[in-house]
Design an enzyme around this catalytic site. Structure first.
Site, short mmCIF file in Angstrom:
data_model
loop_
_atom_site.label_atom_id
_atom_site.label_comp_id
_atom_site.label_asym_id
_atom_site.label_seq_id
_atom_site.Cartn_x
_atom_site.Cartn_y
_atom_site.Cartn_z
N HIS A 121 0.86 -1.19 0.00
CA HIS A 121 0.00 0.00 0.00
C HIS A 121 0.89 1.24 0.00
CE1 HIS A 121 -4.28 1.46 1.10
NE2 HIS A 121 -3.59 2.52 0.78
N ASN A 165 -2.51 -2.47 -3.63
CA ASN A 165 -3.58 -1.50 -3.48
C ASN A 165 -3.43 -0.42 -4.56
OD1 ASN A 165 -5.76 -0.10 -1.76
ND2 ASN A 165 -4.22 1.48 -2.06
N GLU A 166 -4.41 -0.35 -5.44
CA GLU A 166 -4.53 0.73 -6.40
C GLU A 166 -3.29 0.94 -7.28
OE1 GLU A 166 -6.06 4.31 -4.60
OE2 GLU A 166 -7.91 3.31 -4.04
N TYR A 297 -14.94 5.48 -4.91
CA TYR A 297 -15.23 6.70 -4.17
C TYR A 297 -16.19 7.62 -4.91
CZ TYR A 297 -11.79 5.50 -0.69
OH TYR A 297 -11.11 4.86 0.32
N GLU A 351 -12.56 -0.60 -0.38
CA GLU A 351 -12.60 0.76 0.17
C GLU A 351 -13.78 1.53 -0.40
OE1 GLU A 351 -9.11 3.23 -0.05
OE2 GLU A 351 -7.79 1.51 0.29
N TRP A 405 -2.18 11.08 2.87
CA TRP A 405 -1.17 11.29 1.83
C TRP A 405 -0.82 12.77 1.62
CZ3 TRP A 405 0.93 6.84 1.87
CH2 TRP A 405 0.17 5.68 2.00
N1 8P2 Z 1 -7.95 9.75 -1.07
N2 8P2 Z 1 -8.31 9.02 -0.41
C1 8P2 Z 1 -8.81 8.08 0.49
C2 8P2 Z 1 -8.18 6.69 0.28
C3 8P2 Z 1 -6.70 6.66 0.67
O1 8P2 Z 1 -6.54 7.13 2.00
C4 8P2 Z 1 -6.26 5.21 0.56
O2 8P2 Z 1 -4.95 5.02 1.08
C5 8P2 Z 1 -6.25 4.77 -0.90
O3 8P2 Z 1 -6.20 3.35 -0.92
C6 8P2 Z 1 -7.47 5.29 -1.68
O4 8P2 Z 1 -7.45 6.61 -2.06
C7 8P2 Z 1 -8.34 6.26 -1.17
#
Ligand code: 8P2
Length: 444
Positions: A121, A165-166, A297, A351, A405
């Site tokens: 992640h 993740n993503e 989201y 998520e 982030w």
């Molecule tokens: N921005 N935002 C909230 C959330 C972030 O905090 C997560 O770490 C990611 O996996 C995804 O982007 C979503």
């Protein structure tokens, strides 16, 4: 919405976090630096100069946090494992790093909460970045060694594994748009990163099968629905391109074993030949998985820029504190598309959640917008299930407020409020509402 919407028996309700966003203890027990430690300490990269040095101190407070999860009725907890705790330096395994996750997983089991581990992640060890990071194909081998170590140490106590993740954020957001660590702005590098992340996913699925473990493994993709701003052919094409970048660039290799041809043509023109794709790579990437994790989201609306490329159109409807449109119907549209065009495998919403400017008043946090957001998205998920969709669980982002982030601590996504000055946790009204949803296995 009239009447109660009940979910299938055994539907899994949980919450999610990620290591760098909640753990803190950045130098504790042998943890090495990650690219996010470097990025956050680089002036101007993170709002207010915030870092994950302390975060929610989950590294020390996890017993309290797990107890609170139990009190709130949560059935599963999706967390990520910090690679820089496990391999802080090249070639050096750090058992103390693994020991933390053994303690966390053991505590979850003691409370009857299912552990769901995300292997990556975003907190790449800095020593790997120093060798070129994910753009260097050697990162794939490093990742497989890391994953195999986790399977050896935790494979018999973690039943659900998520490789990545993503990948879109790891590649395009971080190496093309430059908004996340390492903050590069190079399309070709982003394409190489996307490919190596996908390849490491496929190699890790293969390793998991060879380890003979009894759990399940999948990947989490951030996916959306892209709508054209008008029926103008230029806007329609722009939406197609945006969908290709956001969704199909990852779904197609994983489920079809090829990159989308329309996007390959565009990216080859913009970034040169795909000479970083080796002959059998796509066959490895398409290794069958057990489930797909979906992070949803919001939807996006785009128009064509002068160059024909997609340009975002500001949302017309209600938005969250991130400026993201609240659009629950697009969750239903996304899930329906996945089932129609890609897979009948089990899906998990790994998520979904919303940031709002939460305030503590008389010791309480009332967050009606978050309750409404979650209720409407749960209803969209329920509609998908009612139509035969194979959705098996839902993880609300996030268990608690955390390091968001590049936004630092300015955005609160948690069901539980965190007072960062005191590390006090305060369950928001949405946490209490979610507790009742879980108890009823449905919404009213
Ligand atoms: N921005 N935002 C909230 C959330 C972030 O905090 C997560 O770490 C990611 O996996 C995804 O982007 C979503």
């Amino acid at each position: 919405m009239n009447g109660e919407l009940r979910f299938p028996e055994g539907f899994l309700w949980g919450t999610a976090t990620a290591a760098y966003q909640v753990e803190g203890a950045a130098q504790e027990d042998g943890r090495g630096p990650s690219i996010w430690d470097t990025f956050a300490k680089t002036p101007g990269k993170v709002l207010n100069g915030d870092t994950g040095d302390v975060a929610c101190d989950h590294y020390h407070r996890y017993p309290e946090d797990v107890r609170l999860m139990k009190e709130l009725g949560m059935q599963a907890y999706r967390f990520s494992i910090a690679w820089p705790r496990i391999f802080p330096e090249k070639g050096r395994y750090n058992p103390k790093g693994t020991d933390f996750y053994k303690r966390l997983v053991d505590t979850l089991h003691q409370h009857g909460i299912l552990p769901v581990a995300t292997i990556y992640h975003w907190d790449l060890p800095q020593w790997i970045q120093d060798e070129g990071g994910w753009a260097n194909r050697r990162s794939v081998d490093y990742f497989v060694e890391y994953a195999n170590t986790l399977f050896r140490e935790l494979g018999d106590v973690v039943p659900l594994w998520i490789t990545h993740n993503e990948p879109w954020c790891v590649s395009f957001l971080s190496h093309w748009l430059g908004q996340h660590a390492p903050g590069h702005r190079d399309l070709r590098e982003a394409l190489q990163v996307a490919h190596h992340v996908l390849l490491s996913h496929g190699r890790t699925v293969q390793a998991y099968r060879e380890a003979g473990l009894s759990g399940r493994i999948g990947i989490t993709l951030n996916l959306t629905v892209v709508d054209a701003a008008s029926e103008d052919p230029a806007d329609l094409r722009a939406a197609q391109i945006s969908d290709g970048n956001a969704n199909r660039w990852f779904l197609d290799p994983i489920f079809r074993g090829s990159y989308p041809a329309d996007m390959v043509e565009i990216y080859t023109e913009q970034a040169g030949p795909f000479d970083f794709v080796h002959a059998d790579d796509l066959d490895i990437i398409r290794r069958p998985i057990d489930f797909l994790g979906v992070n949803y989201y919001t939807r996006s609306v785009v128009r064509a820029g002068e160059d024909g490329m997609p340009k975002p159109v500001p949302p017309a409807g209600p938005v969250t504190d991130m400026g993201w449109e609240v659009h629950p119907e697009s969750l239903y549209r996304l899930l329906t598309r996945l089932r129609r065009e890609y897979t009948g495998l089990p899906l998990y919403i790994t998520e979904n959640g919303a940031a709002y400017p939460d305030r503590v008043v008389d010791g309480r946090v009332d967050d009606p917008e978050r309750i409404a957001y979650l209720r409407d998205h749960f209803a969209a998920a329920h509609r998908f299930i009612q139509e035969g969709g194979n959705l098996q669980g839902y993880f609300v982002w996030s268990f608690m407020d955390n390091f968001e982030w590049a936004f630092g601590y300015s955005k609160r996504f948690g069901l539980v409020y965190v007072d960062y000055a005191t590390q006090t946790r305060i369950p928001k009204a949405s946490a209490l509402w979610y507790r009742d949803v879980i108890a009823a296995n449905g919404i009213r």
